[in-house]
Design a protein around this motif. Sequence first.
Motif, PDB file in Angstrom:
ATOM      1  N   ARG B  65     -27.376 -10.750 -50.585  1.00  0.00           N
ATOM      2  CA  ARG B  65     -26.960 -11.799 -51.551  1.00  0.00           C
ATOM      3  C   ARG B  65     -26.430 -11.108 -52.812  1.00  0.00           C
ATOM      4  O   ARG B  65     -25.030 -11.677 -53.150  1.00  0.00           O
ATOM      5  CB  ARG B  65     -28.356 -12.458 -52.105  1.00  0.00           C
ATOM      6  N   ASP B  68     -22.853 -10.408 -51.801  1.00  0.00           N
ATOM      7  CA  ASP B  68     -21.987 -11.274 -51.296  1.00  0.00           C
ATOM      8  C   ASP B  68     -21.487 -11.699 -52.991  1.00  0.00           C
ATOM      9  O   ASP B  68     -20.397 -12.170 -53.209  1.00  0.00           O
ATOM     10  CB  ASP B  68     -22.714 -12.632 -50.831  1.00  0.00           C
ATOM     11  N   ASP B  69     -22.408 -11.833 -53.832  1.00  0.00           N
ATOM     12  CA  ASP B  69     -22.166 -12.104 -55.120  1.00  0.00           C
ATOM     13  C   ASP B  69     -21.125 -11.362 -55.918  1.00  0.00           C
ATOM     14  O   ASP B  69     -20.179 -11.796 -56.323  1.00  0.00           O
ATOM     15  CB  ASP B  69     -23.429 -12.402 -56.169  1.00  0.00           C
ATOM     16  N   GLU B  72     -17.739 -11.957 -54.287  1.00  0.00           N
ATOM     17  CA  GLU B  72     -17.255 -13.367 -54.637  1.00  0.00           C
ATOM     18  C   GLU B  72     -16.640 -13.126 -56.178  1.00  0.00           C
ATOM     19  O   GLU B  72     -15.552 -13.791 -56.406  1.00  0.00           O
ATOM     20  CB  GLU B  72     -18.633 -14.394 -54.795  1.00  0.00           C
ATOM     21  N   ALA B  73     -17.505 -12.484 -56.938  1.00  0.00           N
ATOM     22  CA  ALA B  73     -16.988 -12.348 -58.375  1.00  0.00           C
ATOM     23  C   ALA B  73     -15.461 -11.452 -58.196  1.00  0.00           C
ATOM     24  O   ALA B  73     -14.698 -11.822 -58.964  1.00  0.00           O
ATOM     25  CB  ALA B  73     -18.058 -11.396 -59.251  1.00  0.00           C
ATOM     26  N   LYS B  75     -13.300 -11.615 -55.885  1.00  0.00           N
ATOM     27  CA  LYS B  75     -12.337 -12.757 -55.378  1.00  0.00           C
ATOM     28  C   LYS B  75     -11.962 -13.377 -56.515  1.00  0.00           C
ATOM     29  O   LYS B  75     -10.761 -13.754 -56.814  1.00  0.00           O
ATOM     30  CB  LYS B  75     -12.883 -13.346 -54.358  1.00  0.00           C
ATOM     31  N   LEU B  76     -12.825 -13.890 -57.368  1.00  0.00           N
ATOM     32  CA  LEU B  76     -12.407 -14.823 -58.352  1.00  0.00           C
ATOM     33  C   LEU B  76     -11.809 -14.040 -59.545  1.00  0.00           C
ATOM     34  O   LEU B  76     -10.796 -14.471 -60.122  1.00  0.00           O
ATOM     35  CB  LEU B  76     -13.861 -15.436 -59.065  1.00  0.00           C
TER      36      LEU B  76
END
Lengths: 251, 181
Positions: B65, B68-69, B72-73, B75-76
């Motif tokens: 997790r 992934d976070d 994700e961060a 990517k953002l």
Amino acid sequence: MAADPIHQFRIVELFPIAHIGNTEIAFTNSAMFMFAAVIIITAFLIIGTAKKSLVPSRLQSAAELSYEFVATTVRSTAGHEGMKFFPFVFTLFMFVLTLNFIGLVPYTFTVTSHIIVTAALAIMVFLTVLLYGLYRHGFHFFNLFVPKGVPIAILPLIVFIEVLSFVSRPISHSVRLFANMLAGHITLQVFAGFIILMGTAMGAIGWIGGILPFGMIVILMALETLVAFLQAYVFAILTCIYLNDAIHPGH
Amino acid sequence: MAEQQHTTSTEHPAEGGHGGFPPFQSNTYASQLVWLAIAFVLLFVLMSKWALPRVGSAIENRQKRIDDDIAEAGKLKEQSDAAVAAYEKALADARANAQAIANETRDKQAAEAEARRKTLEDELNVKLTEAEKTIAATKQSAMSNVRGIAEDATRAIVERLIGKAPNDQAVTAAVADALKR
């Protein structure tokens, strides 16, 4: 009788199970506490991970902590390959630790204060190391006894010492745990006995004087708690070190 | 408990190795070993098949997790970086565009002004030359009038002085001679 310091180590037969020849197999207080340990450890881990939350509860934290603690120990002493022995080392560590801690509770019985139990565990580790070493490396496993870069003249002596130290491992491994638990519990019992002795011999003054050995017991109890953890840890880390020899023989 | 121990010790009369010290009483060894083996194997199986995978998966899930976070961060962040870059590019384009429009307008206006100035100048030049022509013509006619007037005046003066009309040719020559000076 109550002041007898070895009274606490007595094996009490709860009910007999079977007779093999002359030997009687019975369910004893020792066996009871072994199963108590099995139940406590399993319950601790299963209840701890009941929710498997992302942010762990206290119990889950403790369960994960024990897991990470043993995993780190195994990884740092026996390398990544040693992780295949992780369940084994974890079982040993938690079993010994729980039995040690149970023994600290008054009126219980300390399974690990019996040499036969610690010896059986140590011999199991020894055989695991020996058999896995032979299975994994064949005859090369015996390179363990031949350090590199030793002059040929003293090599026989070195090999002799290495073999001797290897063979004596289960002895030191088991006696260390056994003696620590035994000595600690005898000391506690002796100091507790002083209180009774002084109280019965000198009446009220004796009971007041008994505060001194009682204070000693409190201090010793803290020490014994440390020893209970430390000896379990030492038992586990020595197992890891021996397993490392089986995985990576040769110095 | 003391009673139990009492009965135990009576149940076990001095067998082999039955010493006073419990850990060295070998008649208890078989029982302890059997139960140790059962308990340890049971615990090992429970740990390796049930408990440890559970704890391990809980830890792994959390790690996954977190990873992934973080991904994700990342990517953002990339997206926002791209947006910022696009915005800056748009800004630069707009600025360049504005510059181009300004330049073009200025050039056009300069060209227009230049053209207007030129036509005006031409017109003025034309007017000037016309005016010059008019002046020249006027001057010419004025000059020819002056000659005629001068000849008439000369003839009249000479007739008054000497009482007789002078020769036309002589008058014309005399006037031309005087005008030359």
